[in-house]
Design an enzyme around this catalytic site. Structure first.
Site, PDB file in Angstrom:
ATOM      1  N   SER A 124       0.830  -1.212   0.000  1.00  0.00           N
ATOM      2  CA  SER A 124       0.000   0.000   0.000  1.00  0.00           C
ATOM      3  C   SER A 124       0.861   1.258   0.000  1.00  0.00           C
ATOM      4  CB  SER A 124      -0.914   0.006   1.228  1.00  0.00           C
ATOM      5  OG  SER A 124      -1.701  -1.150   1.289  1.00  0.00           O
ATOM      6  N   ASP A 169       1.585  -8.725  10.986  1.00  0.00           N
ATOM      7  CA  ASP A 169       2.779  -9.569  10.823  1.00  0.00           C
ATOM      8  C   ASP A 169       4.059  -8.925  11.350  1.00  0.00           C
ATOM      9  OD1 ASP A 169       1.270 -11.532   9.633  1.00  0.00           O
ATOM     10  OD2 ASP A 169       1.687 -10.871   7.589  1.00  0.00           O
ATOM     11  N   GLU A 267       2.813 -19.729   9.214  1.00  0.00           N
ATOM     12  CA  GLU A 267       2.188 -20.313   8.013  1.00  0.00           C
ATOM     13  C   GLU A 267       3.168 -20.393   6.842  1.00  0.00           C
ATOM     14  OE1 GLU A 267      -0.946 -18.013   6.178  1.00  0.00           O
ATOM     15  OE2 GLU A 267      -0.215 -16.167   7.082  1.00  0.00           O
ATOM     16  N   ARG A 304      -6.588 -11.463  13.489  1.00  0.00           N
ATOM     17  CA  ARG A 304      -6.870 -10.103  13.009  1.00  0.00           C
ATOM     18  C   ARG A 304      -8.025  -9.448  13.766  1.00  0.00           C
ATOM     19  NH1 ARG A 304      -4.330  -8.677   8.405  1.00  0.00           N
ATOM     20  NH2 ARG A 304      -3.775 -10.287   6.906  1.00  0.00           N
ATOM     21  N   THR A 532       6.784  -3.195  38.279  1.00  0.00           N
ATOM     22  CA  THR A 532       5.713  -2.591  39.072  1.00  0.00           C
ATOM     23  C   THR A 532       4.650  -2.045  38.140  1.00  0.00           C
ATOM     24  OG1 THR A 532       5.149  -0.708  40.490  1.00  0.00           O
ATOM     25  CG2 THR A 532       7.136  -0.479  39.194  1.00  0.00           C
ATOM     26  N   HIS A 665      -7.429  -3.694  43.027  1.00  0.00           N
ATOM     27  CA  HIS A 665      -6.372  -4.669  42.767  1.00  0.00           C
ATOM     28  C   HIS A 665      -6.589  -5.514  41.519  1.00  0.00           C
ATOM     29  CE1 HIS A 665      -5.090  -3.495  46.748  1.00  0.00           C
ATOM     30  NE2 HIS A 665      -3.947  -4.118  46.502  1.00  0.00           N
ATOM     31  N   GLN A 667      -6.177  -4.393  38.795  1.00  0.00           N
ATOM     32  CA  GLN A 667      -5.096  -3.905  37.933  1.00  0.00           C
ATOM     33  C   GLN A 667      -3.795  -4.697  38.144  1.00  0.00           C
ATOM     34  OE1 GLN A 667      -5.292   0.731  38.141  1.00  0.00           O
ATOM     35  NE2 GLN A 667      -6.598  -0.080  39.742  1.00  0.00           N
TER      36      GLN A 667
END
Length: 790
Positions: A124, A169, A267, A304, A532, A665, A667
């Site tokens: 692209s 990828d 693949e 994807r 941390t 917690h 997190q």
């Protein structure tokens, strides 16, 4: 080379008035593309430019009409968390022809568009550059055909192109990570973690195929992240006779009480003769040679799909803003560039230099020059491969070097996801270097109590994907027990120390360094790895565990916002952890699309709170239905979460209502993200290699002992901008605010204006640190290894 910054340039000096910018997504879709589109649209509108969507990629540009649509601020609302690309993507054969590009040029001129932001892969971006090179000739043809006026050639004389690489990828040279790669790794690791439970139940071998027709990045990094037994990638085909070696490895692992085997195959995997290696080939081989119950799983397009990870949202948002800045600064002579990531910095690279190097990789593989192909992929890929080989394949005892050194590893402070991956890596690399490895349970509390044991290769099997701290961790500092700790080190003959932890680990290492004057037992190499969720350790931009916490925050924010869909307008006030460090609130806010994030590092008062409420009120009167406000737990002792919630509830009456949520917690828990698994694994391997080097340098042959008392023998290994750096902890004291347990300078504060801009606040944006045009460097110096970006 990067151009030196001569002065600080602020956002007000850049104007997009009169410019038209178009954004399109092309080729395969990737999670995070929508975040990039959102950032381009909002930054473009912010600087006064007109911004257009080009739907369905180059096909939409060729077809024109309704496919080219002017974008508004509201048109990109609620798309940050959506996977794929909402503006569509299509592969377009017509654009490859001259006639197709002529139509595309005509459609752009009709809208006055001369600035293109292309999000896609190398194909692209190559197409975009060809379009740019032909632009003036195409306009001349359009004039000759009577489709545009003659003065349009002068008015729209140059087409400016900036690219962003969207590809799961990660096969584009010049950037550490492409948009979508981290999310694809999340999908793969989710599947692998799920498969491991059923494989263990039935003692099965699973062969997993992941995407990567020409690039083995996903296979390699997922193998590193889950501790796979074997991996096959196109860049490094296995040596002849690999079948026997693989079966021996699988058999040895089963004999070592392991109940499952995982084999990961890209693949595009091939052998030394460029013949494909398929999952069915491997399954049949394992069944025939070993008789193991073997199953095949092909992940396919699952990789994807799904919502983008926190990393991809932040990366795409930063790249989108950087792309607009690049377009604003471009001149007629500026080559097309691609916005890339190195370390944690955005850089701009000439587009075709990157494309040419990417194509060189394929040529090297086609010519069976596989080592060259690995080097061309970059230091990140090379280091991943080296680390995987080091950790996955154990040498026979007879081949191991004998160092006679004892190395202890321990966790200190609060648990963080990724700690176990770091410990596993340290143990296995240490054993490979010939050391005897010791595990200390419960931090320094366990150390002085003598909870020290030798730890073997097999003891850390399966640790990579485990959350928390399997060794046990405490916040206890060593100062009060230094004499007992010294005694334990003497009894166990500890010659080096590796500490994995947060701010308490940093303080502990300082205390041990200062204790050297009294106790020679501490005159040994000592290294700390930052781990941390708060990311508040000086000397490093990133800490193990912070990415997992960010993903927990972002996932919860998505769910909370979704809970209000279909209801009346609502604002959510969410409290995050982090102590006095606002990293989680700020970066989580950027990733979740927050309207505001209150932190200690950026003081605020009641006027600021009032201004935020008024700003949200104005947005809610249009089409915005949900607001999100994050608050760091210690940002202000008076403006508490309850206070802010009550203020918003009162001031928003009649326009919106409010809800609050304290994440707590959650997190800290959960399985580590792919980033944290790999970050912990790789920096730990690097730290152990440093330990080996220091042990060799500081061993006194005449005394038969290690003696290290210099500053550079007591270090923290951290990521600084683009490099992994060993820094003496004593030199980091001046960079540290010990009262609030944060570094005095924090790089992520520069991201806060991005969050404000994307939330429609007027603010200054310091662009002095934005990416300058550089060149692709084939072999960067070893000390500037940016492989920590996975």
């Amino acid at each position: 080379m990067a151009q030196p910054d001569t002065k600080k340039v602020f956002f007000e000096n850049l104007s997009g008035t009169g410019k038209a910018i178009a954004v399109l997504t092309s080729g395969g879709d990737a999670q995070g593309m929508n975040a990039a589109v959102r950032a381009v649209v909002r930054m473009g509108l912010y600087v006064g430019a007109k911004v257009y969507f080009i739907h369905e990629g180059y096909q939409g540009m060729v077809d024109g009409g309704e496919n080219i649509e002017e974008a508004s601020w509201e048109s990109v609302s609620s798309m940050l968390q959506v996977g794929g690309t909402v503006i569509g993507s299509a592969r377009c054969k017509e654009f490859r022809s001259h006639e197709g590009r002529l139509k595309a040029a005509h459609n752009l001129v009709l809208q006055g568009i001369t600035n293109l932001c292309v999000i896609g892969g190398d194909g692209s971006l190559t197409g975009a550059n060809l379009f740019r090179e032909e632009w003036s000739g195409l306009l001349t043809e359009l004039v000759d055909q009577g489709l545009i006026e003659a003065d349009a050639v002068q008015k729209y004389s140059a087409l400016h192109i900036v690219g962003m690489v969207g590809s799961i990828d990660n096969d584009f040279c010049g950037t550490d990570m492409t948009i979508g790669t981290d999310s694809a790794l999340h999908r793969i690791i989710e599947v692998v973690d799920a498969i491991m439970t059923t494989a263990q139940s039935h003692q099965r071998t699973f062969v997993l195929e992941v995407m990567g027709r020409h690039c083995g990045y996903l296979a390699l990094v997922s193998a590193l992240a889950c501790g796979a037994d074997w991996v096959l990638i196109p860049e490094m085909p296995p040596e002849d006779g690999w079948e026997d070696k693989m079966c021996q490895k699988l058999s040895a692992n089963r004999a070592g009480m392991k109940r499952l085997n995982i084999i990961i195959v890209a693949e595009g995997a091939i052998d030394q003769n460029n013949r494909p290696i398929t999952t069915e080939n491997i399954k049949n081989l394992v069944v025939k040679c070993l008789g193991f119950d073997t199953r095949v799983t092909i992940l396919g397009h699952v990789q994807r799909g799904g919502t983008p990870s926190a990393f991809d949202r932040i990366l795409a948002s930063r790249m989108g803003v950087e792309a607009v800045l690049a377009l604003l600064e471009t001149t007629d002579n500026t080559p097309a560039c691609v916005v890339s990531l190195r370390g944690n910095q955005s850089v701009r690279l000439p587009l075709m230099e990157c494309v040419q190097m990417t194509q060189e990789v394929q040529r090297a593989m086609d010519g069976k020059r596989f080592e060259e192909a690995v080097k061309l992929r970059g230091r990140s890929f090379e280091n991943n491969l080296r680390t995987y080989k080091l950790l996955a394949h154990r040498k026979p005892e007879s081949e191991l070097p004998v160092s006679n050194f004892n190395v202890a590893v321990l966790n200190v402070g609060a648990p963080a996801a990724g700690m176990n991956a770091a410990v596993r890596s340290a143990v296995r690399v240490g054993i490979s270097e010939g050391h005897k490895m010791f595990a200390v349970s419960d931090g320094f509390e366990g150390f002085y109590k003598g909870q020290i044991r030798e730890i073997k290769w097999a003891d850390v099997g399966g640790w990579t994907g485990q959350g928390g701290s399997l060794l046990g961790t405490k916040r206890t500092l060593p100062a009060k027990h230094v004499e007992k700790i010294a005694e334990q080190m003497r009894m166990n003959n500890i010659n080096a120390l590796l500490i994995v932890g947060g701010f308490e680990a940093f303080e502990s290492l300082l205390q041990l360094y200062e204790a050297r004057t009294t106790y020679e037992e501490f005159c040994i190499p000592m290294c700390m790895l930052p781990a941390t969720i708060s990311n508040n350790v000086p000397g490093t931009d990133l800490s193990i565990g912070a990415d997992t916490a960010l993903n927990a925050i972002v996932e919860t924010c998505d769910r909370i916002k979704q809970s209000a869909s279909g209801t009346k307008r609502r604002v959510f006030i969410i409290e995050t952890m982090g102590g006095y460090c606002g990293y989680l609130a700020s970066v989580g806010g950027l990733a979740a699309g927050a309207d505001a994030a209150y932190i200690y590092e950026e003081p605020f008062d009641i006027k600021d709170l009032q201004a935020n409420v008024e700003h949200l009120t104005e947005k809610m009167k249009t089409s915005i239905q949900r607001g999100l406000v994050l608050r760091n737990e210690n940002c202000n002792e008076n403006y508490t979460t309850d206070f802010i919630y009550q203020l918003y509830s009162e001031e928003g009456k009649g326009v919106f209502d409010s809800r609050k949520n304290v994440l707590g917690h959650m997190q800290q828990g959960g399985a580590p993200s792919p980033f944290d698994r790999n970050f912990g694994t790789k920096i730990s391997a690097k730290a152990m290699q440093w330990v080996t080097k220091k042990l060799t340098e500081t061993f006194r042959q005449d005394e038969g002992r290690v003696f290290a008392n210099t500053e550079d023998s007591c270090c923290l290994l951290g990521m600084r901008r683009r490099a992994l750096v060993f820094q003496p902890v004593v030199q980091l004291k001046d960079e540290t605010d010990f009262v609030h347990r944060i570094p005095k300078e924090q790089w992520w504060l520069k991201l806060r204006p991005l969050m404000k801009i994307l939330a429609k606040y007027k603010t200054s944006y310091d662009v002095s640190d934005s990416g300058q045009l550089e060149h692709v460097i084939r072999n960067r110096p070893k000390e500037s290894d940016t492989s920590v970006a996975m």
